[in-house]
Scaffold this motif. Structure first.
Motif, mmCIF file in Angstrom:
data_model
loop_
_atom_site.group_PDB
_atom_site.id
_atom_site.type_symbol
_atom_site.label_atom_id
_atom_site.label_comp_id
_atom_site.label_asym_id
_atom_site.label_seq_id
_atom_site.Cartn_x
_atom_site.Cartn_y
_atom_site.Cartn_z
ATOM 1 N N PHE A 32 -4.739 -73.880 -39.262
ATOM 2 C CA PHE A 32 -5.708 -74.440 -38.311
ATOM 3 C C PHE A 32 -4.966 -75.278 -37.273
ATOM 4 O O PHE A 32 -4.245 -76.201 -37.618
ATOM 5 C CB PHE A 32 -6.699 -75.337 -39.072
ATOM 6 C CG PHE A 32 -7.997 -75.560 -38.356
ATOM 7 C CD1 PHE A 32 -9.143 -74.935 -38.813
ATOM 8 C CD2 PHE A 32 -8.084 -76.398 -37.258
ATOM 9 C CE1 PHE A 32 -10.365 -75.149 -38.169
ATOM 10 C CE2 PHE A 32 -9.280 -76.608 -36.609
ATOM 11 C CZ PHE A 32 -10.431 -75.985 -37.069
ATOM 12 N N PRO A 33 -5.114 -74.962 -35.997
ATOM 13 C CA PRO A 33 -4.417 -75.736 -34.954
ATOM 14 C C PRO A 33 -4.864 -77.199 -34.979
ATOM 15 O O PRO A 33 -6.055 -77.484 -34.925
ATOM 16 C CB PRO A 33 -4.847 -75.057 -33.653
ATOM 17 C CG PRO A 33 -5.332 -73.703 -34.060
ATOM 18 C CD PRO A 33 -5.888 -73.861 -35.440
ATOM 19 N N HIS A 38 -12.184 -75.121 -32.452
ATOM 20 C CA HIS A 38 -12.147 -73.658 -32.326
ATOM 21 C C HIS A 38 -13.401 -73.060 -32.931
ATOM 22 O O HIS A 38 -13.933 -73.570 -33.914
ATOM 23 C CB HIS A 38 -10.928 -73.077 -33.058
ATOM 24 C CG HIS A 38 -9.632 -73.492 -32.451
ATOM 25 N ND1 HIS A 38 -9.098 -72.863 -31.359
ATOM 26 C CD2 HIS A 38 -8.777 -74.484 -32.777
ATOM 27 C CE1 HIS A 38 -7.963 -73.442 -31.035
ATOM 28 N NE2 HIS A 38 -7.745 -74.442 -31.888
ATOM 29 N N SER A 39 -13.829 -71.947 -32.367
ATOM 30 C CA SER A 39 -14.945 -71.216 -32.960
ATOM 31 C C SER A 39 -14.434 -70.471 -34.194
ATOM 32 O O SER A 39 -13.221 -70.265 -34.344
ATOM 33 C CB SER A 39 -15.535 -70.219 -31.955
ATOM 34 O OG SER A 39 -14.640 -69.153 -31.741
ATOM 35 N N ASP A 40 -15.349 -70.060 -35.034
ATOM 36 C CA ASP A 40 -14.944 -69.328 -36.226
ATOM 37 C C ASP A 40 -14.262 -68.011 -35.872
ATOM 38 O O ASP A 40 -13.291 -67.624 -36.504
ATOM 39 C CB ASP A 40 -16.123 -69.103 -37.185
ATOM 40 C CG ASP A 40 -17.361 -68.552 -36.503
ATOM 41 O OD1 ASP A 40 -17.336 -68.276 -35.282
ATOM 42 O OD2 ASP A 40 -18.377 -68.390 -37.207
ATOM 43 N N ALA A 44 -10.458 -66.953 -36.921
ATOM 44 C CA ALA A 44 -10.156 -65.717 -37.641
ATOM 45 C C ALA A 44 -9.069 -64.940 -36.909
ATOM 46 O O ALA A 44 -8.123 -64.431 -37.530
ATOM 47 C CB ALA A 44 -11.420 -64.873 -37.791
ATOM 48 N N GLU A 45 -9.187 -64.868 -35.597
ATOM 49 C CA GLU A 45 -8.209 -64.137 -34.802
ATOM 50 C C GLU A 45 -6.837 -64.824 -34.831
ATOM 51 O O GLU A 45 -5.810 -64.185 -35.023
ATOM 52 C CB GLU A 45 -8.704 -64.020 -33.352
ATOM 53 C CG GLU A 45 -7.877 -63.081 -32.504
ATOM 54 C CD GLU A 45 -8.488 -62.927 -31.117
ATOM 55 O OE1 GLU A 45 -7.734 -63.097 -30.137
ATOM 56 O OE2 GLU A 45 -9.704 -62.651 -31.032
ATOM 57 N N GLU A 46 -6.812 -66.140 -34.659
ATOM 58 C CA GLU A 46 -5.544 -66.880 -34.595
ATOM 59 C C GLU A 46 -4.826 -66.968 -35.941
ATOM 60 O O GLU A 46 -3.601 -66.988 -35.984
ATOM 61 C CB GLU A 46 -5.787 -68.302 -34.074
ATOM 62 C CG GLU A 46 -6.114 -68.362 -32.601
ATOM 63 C CD GLU A 46 -6.368 -69.791 -32.125
ATOM 64 O OE1 GLU A 46 -5.779 -70.724 -32.691
ATOM 65 O OE2 GLU A 46 -7.163 -69.945 -31.178
#
Length: 173
Positions: A32-33, A38-40, A44-46
């Protein structure tokens, strides 16, 4: 604020979080940055963690006040977007609250054990309070075997020890 990596080095915190959100949840919070929302879907993408796992993890953390969100509404589509950020700085407070809840339950159980006299059906293995046993004329309501006195001192002693250890660990013994 302590980093996620530092928090997870604490065996108690790591065990607590692992039990709560599992390995994939741990993977999400590790990736987690920091300091950002961030959106969910973005998470998921990151992070490469499955979207359903991301959502489950975030909602589980939210229930424990370890994650928060800000809701945005798209004025054109009406869609809501949830922007999440972690609040793992609260983890020690949350663990202490849960320990105190367990202590309250154990204290209540200890009081129950100390204030009651018990009788047991040797046939069924069911234990009844004195009041219930007396109402049934000391016969098991299931098999009609005579109930025998049950010495619960071992149970009460174990509960006392557990309560004392928890109070000691909380610094309130």
């Amino acid at each position: 604020m302590v980093s996620v990596t530092e928090l997870l080095k604490d065996p108690a915190v790591n065990a607590y979080i692992l039990h709560m959100i599992g390995e994939q949840g741990i993977e999400l919070i590790r990736k987690f940055p920091e300091g950002e929302e961030h959106s969910d879907e973005e998470l998921a993408e990151e992070t490469g963690v499955n979207l359903n796992t991301v959502r489950h993890t975030l909602y589980t953390l939210y229930e424990k006040r370890l994650a928060e969100y800000r809701r945005l509404k798209n004025s054109e589509t009406g869609w809501l977007t949830y922007l999440w950020h972690l609040r793992l700085d609260r983890v020690h407070e949350v663990i202490e609250e849960e320990i105190r809840d367990v202590l309250d339950h154990l204290d209540a159980r200890l009081t129950y054990e100390e204030k009651n006299d018990f009788y047991m059906c040797k046939n069924c293995g069911v234990i009844y309070t004195f009041t219930d046993s007396a109402n049934w004329n000391f016969e098991c309501p299931n098999c009609e075997t005579m109930l025998e006195h049950f010495d619960n001192e071992l149970v009460a002693t174990a509960l006392r020890r557990r309560v004392d250890k928890i109070k000691e660990s909380l610094g309130s013994a």
